[in-house]
Design an enzyme around this catalytic site. Sequence first.
Site, mmCIF file in Angstrom:
data_model
loop_
_atom_site.group_PDB
_atom_site.id
_atom_site.type_symbol
_atom_site.label_atom_id
_atom_site.label_comp_id
_atom_site.label_asym_id
_atom_site.label_seq_id
_atom_site.Cartn_x
_atom_site.Cartn_y
_atom_site.Cartn_z
ATOM 1 N N THR A 1 -3.367 -5.451 0.668
ATOM 2 C CA THR A 1 -2.762 -4.134 0.899
ATOM 3 C C THR A 1 -3.660 -3.301 1.813
ATOM 4 O OG1 THR A 1 -3.746 -3.019 -1.015
ATOM 5 C CG2 THR A 1 -1.687 -4.219 -1.390
ATOM 6 N N LYS B 1 0.871 -1.185 0.000
ATOM 7 C CA LYS B 1 0.000 0.000 0.000
ATOM 8 C C LYS B 1 0.901 1.226 0.000
ATOM 9 C CE LYS B 1 -4.291 0.109 0.586
ATOM 10 N NZ LYS B 1 -5.145 -0.402 -0.506
ATOM 11 N N GLN C 1 30.017 20.235 -7.982
ATOM 12 C CA GLN C 1 30.553 18.907 -7.702
ATOM 13 C C GLN C 1 31.452 18.950 -6.463
ATOM 14 O OE1 GLN C 1 30.158 20.296 -10.714
ATOM 15 N NE2 GLN C 1 30.043 18.774 -12.354
ATOM 16 N N HIS D 1 20.162 27.639 -11.434
ATOM 17 C CA HIS D 1 20.914 28.697 -12.114
ATOM 18 C C HIS D 1 20.291 30.072 -11.887
ATOM 19 C CE1 HIS D 1 23.080 25.533 -14.140
ATOM 20 N NE2 HIS D 1 21.988 25.074 -14.705
ATOM 21 N N ARG E 1 29.518 34.072 -8.845
ATOM 22 C CA ARG E 1 28.154 33.723 -9.270
ATOM 23 C C ARG E 1 27.338 33.335 -8.048
ATOM 24 N NH1 ARG E 1 28.212 27.443 -11.620
ATOM 25 N NH2 ARG E 1 29.160 26.562 -9.757
HETATM 26 O O1 LIG Z 1 29.118 23.865 -10.708
HETATM 27 C C1 LIG Z 1 28.874 23.633 -11.899
HETATM 28 N N1 LIG Z 1 29.156 22.403 -12.428
HETATM 29 C C2 LIG Z 1 28.912 22.089 -13.725
HETATM 30 O O2 LIG Z 1 29.184 20.935 -14.169
HETATM 31 C C3 LIG Z 1 28.347 23.085 -14.544
HETATM 32 N N2 LIG Z 1 27.978 23.109 -15.848
HETATM 33 C C4 LIG Z 1 27.457 24.349 -16.085
HETATM 34 O O3 LIG Z 1 26.983 24.737 -17.206
HETATM 35 N N3 LIG Z 1 27.504 25.113 -14.957
HETATM 36 C C5 LIG Z 1 28.060 24.345 -13.982
HETATM 37 N N4 LIG Z 1 28.333 24.603 -12.674
#
Ligand SMILES: O=c1[nH]c(=O)c2[nH]c(=O)[nH]c2[nH]1
Length: 286
Positions: free
Chosen positions: A57, A12, A212, A240, A169
């Site tokens: 369920t 469920k 990353q 973004h 940024r």
């Molecule tokens: O931190 C980021 N990693 C990316 O892999 C990536 N690719 C992108 O266009 N902007 C960003 N910014």
Amino acid sequence: MAIVLGENRYGKAETRLVRVTRDGETHTLADLNVSVALSGDLVATHLTGDNSGVLPTDTMKNTVYAFAKEHGVGAPEQFALLLARHFVETHTQIRAARVGIESFSWERLGPHSFRRQGDHTRTAEVTVTVEQAQVVTGLAGLVLLNSANSEFHGFQRDRYTTLPETTDRILATAVDARWRHLDDDTDWDKSYTGVVEALTKAFVTTHSLSLQQTLYAMGTQVLTDQPEIAEIRLALPNKHHYLVDLSPFELANDNEVFIAGDRPYGLIEGTVTRDDVPPAITEWYP
Ligand SMILES: O=c1[nH]c(=O)c2[nH]c(=O)[nH]c2[nH]1
């Protein structure tokens, strides 16, 4: 050639439960979305429609509500373990139970008044077999933003690359994280608070050269601060923010006015793990 039944489970999904605990005038609230999935010796119902091994369920849904009354709810991990163990222990044909819980938090406004907190959702996913139990806690939708200390440059370019390099940024994300516990007996609420703090601290304090890098820093902080956690999986959408071109109005834009993008968005995913822990007993990331 033979046709055979592959992996299967049933249950469920999304039983919505609100449990009020009454202590005189003062109430506490648990607001959960509970999903149960059972697997085991269930070939007969698929092949011949013999339902003798099938716990309905509907019964699973009833069990969720009855357990909420009888045992209370407590931490979502604890409630999930209680339910999962019940199904495996009371029905021999059931070999594994998976209970997933979303827990919505309410801020107290008075002894019996609450305001739903919209910021993020806590999750728990428990898998119990006759031999073992695995607990995965998580969160979804923790939105974080740094308006400084984020750069992105030095990346690969090809003929389709238009992205300008930047040393300043906005870095924003909505953290989606799942982490696997080493044990099935922990102070779940304390552990959860510790993980949220570690994730937030690493996001704030990391001077980011990529999302990353921030992801790895966040995972590392969690494993450093929380010894009860084996591994953490993070999915970080790159929310973004695009600089608005104000030059038609003869205005400078020194990283002050942005369009908050919706989609598409970058999606950065990764696992950070200890290298000396036992492997998961089952796959646990949808
Ligand atoms: O931190 C980021 N990693 C990316 O892999 C990536 N690719 C992108 O266009 N902007 C960003 N910014």
